[in-house]
Design a protein around this motif. Structure first.
Motif, PDB file in Angstrom:
ATOM      1  N   VAL A  84       0.854  -1.193   0.000  1.00 14.61           N
ATOM      2  CA  VAL A  84       0.000   0.000   0.000  1.00 14.61           C
ATOM      3  C   VAL A  84       0.891   1.244   0.000  1.00 14.61           C
ATOM      4  O   VAL A  84       1.914   1.275   0.684  1.00 14.61           O
ATOM      5  N   ALA A  85       0.520   2.236  -0.805  1.00 10.64           N
ATOM      6  CA  ALA A  85       1.258   3.510  -0.814  1.00 10.64           C
ATOM      7  C   ALA A  85       0.535   4.493   0.100  1.00 10.64           C
ATOM      8  O   ALA A  85      -0.706   4.535   0.136  1.00 10.64           O
ATOM      9  N   PHE A  86       1.307   5.264   0.859  1.00 11.00           N
ATOM     10  CA  PHE A  86       0.744   6.268   1.776  1.00 11.00           C
ATOM     11  C   PHE A  86       1.409   7.581   1.391  1.00 11.00           C
ATOM     12  O   PHE A  86       2.621   7.737   1.542  1.00 11.00           O
ATOM     13  N   THR A  87       0.621   8.507   0.822  1.00  8.94           N
ATOM     14  CA  THR A  87       1.273   9.700   0.258  1.00  8.94           C
ATOM     15  C   THR A  87       0.858  10.983   0.966  1.00  8.94           C
ATOM     16  O   THR A  87      -0.245  11.096   1.511  1.00  8.94           O
ATOM     17  N   GLY A  88       1.769  11.955   0.887  1.00 12.35           N
ATOM     18  CA  GLY A  88       1.528  13.291   1.442  1.00 12.35           C
ATOM     19  C   GLY A  88       1.893  14.337   0.399  1.00 12.35           C
ATOM     20  O   GLY A  88       2.186  14.028  -0.753  1.00 12.35           O
ATOM     21  N   ALA A  89       1.868  15.585   0.849  1.00 13.36           N
ATOM     22  CA  ALA A  89       2.033  16.725  -0.062  1.00 13.36           C
ATOM     23  C   ALA A  89       3.303  16.642  -0.898  1.00 13.36           C
ATOM     24  O   ALA A  89       3.362  17.138  -2.026  1.00 13.36           O
ATOM     25  N   GLY A  90       4.312  15.955  -0.388  1.00 12.32           N
ATOM     26  CA  GLY A  90       5.595  15.889  -1.101  1.00 12.32           C
ATOM     27  C   GLY A  90       5.513  15.248  -2.457  1.00 12.32           C
ATOM     28  O   GLY A  90       6.261  15.605  -3.374  1.00 12.32           O
ATOM     29  N   SER A 117       4.698  18.564  -9.126  1.00 16.68           N
ATOM     30  CA  SER A 117       3.621  18.983 -10.035  1.00 16.68           C
ATOM     31  C   SER A 117       3.378  20.487  -9.891  1.00 16.68           C
ATOM     32  O   SER A 117       2.496  21.035 -10.544  1.00 16.68           O
ATOM     33  N   GLY A 118       4.128  21.107  -8.948  1.00 14.65           N
ATOM     34  CA  GLY A 118       3.963  22.555  -8.770  1.00 14.65           C
ATOM     35  C   GLY A 118       3.094  22.951  -7.597  1.00 14.65           C
ATOM     36  O   GLY A 118       2.756  24.120  -7.431  1.00 14.65           O
ATOM     37  N   ILE A 119       2.682  21.967  -6.784  1.00 16.16           N
ATOM     38  CA  ILE A 119       1.867  22.306  -5.597  1.00 16.16           C
ATOM     39  C   ILE A 119       2.805  22.367  -4.389  1.00 16.16           C
ATOM     40  O   ILE A 119       3.466  21.373  -4.068  1.00 16.16           O
ATOM     41  N   PRO A 120       2.912  23.535  -3.738  1.00 14.77           N
ATOM     42  CA  PRO A 120       3.842  23.628  -2.597  1.00 14.77           C
ATOM     43  C   PRO A 120       3.424  22.691  -1.467  1.00 14.77           C
ATOM     44  O   PRO A 120       2.234  22.420  -1.312  1.00 14.77           O
ATOM     45  N   PRO A 121       4.388  22.232  -0.674  1.00 13.46           N
ATOM     46  CA  PRO A 121       4.030  21.454   0.511  1.00 13.46           C
ATOM     47  C   PRO A 121       3.438  22.380   1.564  1.00 13.46           C
ATOM     48  O   PRO A 121       3.369  23.597   1.352  1.00 13.46           O
ATOM     49  N   PHE A 122       3.020  21.815   2.684  1.00 10.35           N
ATOM     50  CA  PHE A 122       2.512  22.665   3.776  1.00 10.35           C
ATOM     51  C   PHE A 122       3.670  23.136   4.649  1.00 10.35           C
ATOM     52  O   PHE A 122       3.687  24.251   5.128  1.00 10.35           O
ATOM     53  N   GLY A 143       6.924  26.124   2.127  1.00  9.17           N
ATOM     54  CA  GLY A 143       5.692  25.564   2.712  1.00  9.17           C
ATOM     55  C   GLY A 143       4.565  26.590   2.792  1.00  9.17           C
ATOM     56  O   GLY A 143       4.799  27.768   3.093  1.00  9.17           O
ATOM     57  N   LEU A 144       3.351  26.135   2.536  1.00 11.19           N
ATOM     58  CA  LEU A 144       2.182  27.028   2.564  1.00 11.19           C
ATOM     59  C   LEU A 144       1.999  27.643   3.940  1.00 11.19           C
ATOM     60  O   LEU A 144       1.595  28.804   4.066  1.00 11.19           O
TER      61      LEU A 144
END
Ligand code: APR
Length: 243
Positions: A16-22, A27-32, A37-38
């Protein structure tokens, strides 16, 4: 390390893959958190449910700026596509994601548990009607329900809200059945999501972590730490599995 990780994945019964903002950073979406970080720029309180109820317009202005103005322009990256490819090869059986950007679905992953909900849907606080975000004009804020005029909220979990069902139950079921977990791009700082890797580990799963920096998991649950960005790491992993 990549050879070891590939061997674990190929010999696993259920990975199973468990993903976060990283995983979405490339793709150009900043992390938190961390660099760019946002939360360095915006107050996380904007995403507290009580703040949303009391300052709906202000909260919506920030939500639209952070998410909806980029949303739709961003595309899945190599890492999202690699996970979808691994699912197609029966090497990954599900993705549990903390992300709300819908990029796993757009990359072709089929079994996705959106632990924090999704920006793609809006829900009416009054009559609970739901809408695809494409049905609603976000030029006028806060957006109003087309049925009852109530305020619409993105169908994502704000701080102070419960994890949505069935995502919560499905995610913990996957966690109890997996013998391999691949953590990609997450600091492990937000509960209850951050309990999932530890639960998998205590159920005997091997934990592979992909992150350019150490996280809360690296010293505590990770068995194989692939210290790379998600796109590079997933390309190397696929190459190793093809050997
Ligand atoms: N590839 C892989 N990982 C990366 C990359 C990259 N290119 N760039 C950054 N990272 C890592 C960072 O090192 C960090 O560990 O991604 C992680 C991002 O951490 P956070 O921003 O804290 O994201 P996440 O762990 O998903 O946050 C969990 O917090 O604010 C809430 O609801 C929000 O779902 C979110 C939750």
């Amino acid at each position: 390390m990549y050879a070891k990780a590939a061997k674990i994945i190929k010999s696993a019964e259920r990975c199973v893959a468990f993903t976060g903002a990283g995983i979405s950073v490339e793709s150009g979406i900043p992390p938190f958190r961390g660099e760019n970080g946002l939360w360095n720029k915006y107050d996380p309180m904007t995403f507290d449910i009580q703040y949303f109820y009391q300052n709906t317009l202000r909260s919506w202005e920030v939500i639209r700026e952070i998410f909806y103005e980029v949303f739709g322009r961003v595309q899945p990256n190599t890492a999202h596509y690699a996970l979808a490819e691994m699912e197609a090869r029966n090497l990954v059986h599900a993705v549990i994601t903390q992300n709300v950007d819908n990029l796993h679905a757009e990359a072709g992953s089929m079994v996705i548990h959106e632990f924090h909900g999704s920006l793609k849907k809006l829900v009416c606080l009054k009559c609970r009607s739901t809408y695809k975000v494409s049905q609603i004009d976000l030029k006028t804020l806060p957006p109003a329900c087309l049925r009852c005029g109530g305020i619409l909220k993105p169908d994502v979990i704000f701080f102070g809200e419960d994890i949505p069902e069935p995502a919560r139950t499905h995610s913990f079921n996957e966690t109890s059945r997996a013998d391999c977990f691949i953590l990609i791009g997450t600091t492990g700082t937000v509960a209850p999501a951050n309990m999932i890797p530890g639960a998998a580990k205590s159920n005997g799963a091997s934990i592979i972590e992909i992150n350019p920096f150490p996280s809360e998991y690296t010293q505590s649950v990770t068995d194989v730490f692939l210290q790379d960005k998600a796109c590079v790491a997933m390309e190397k992993l696929i190459e190793e599995m093809d050997r």
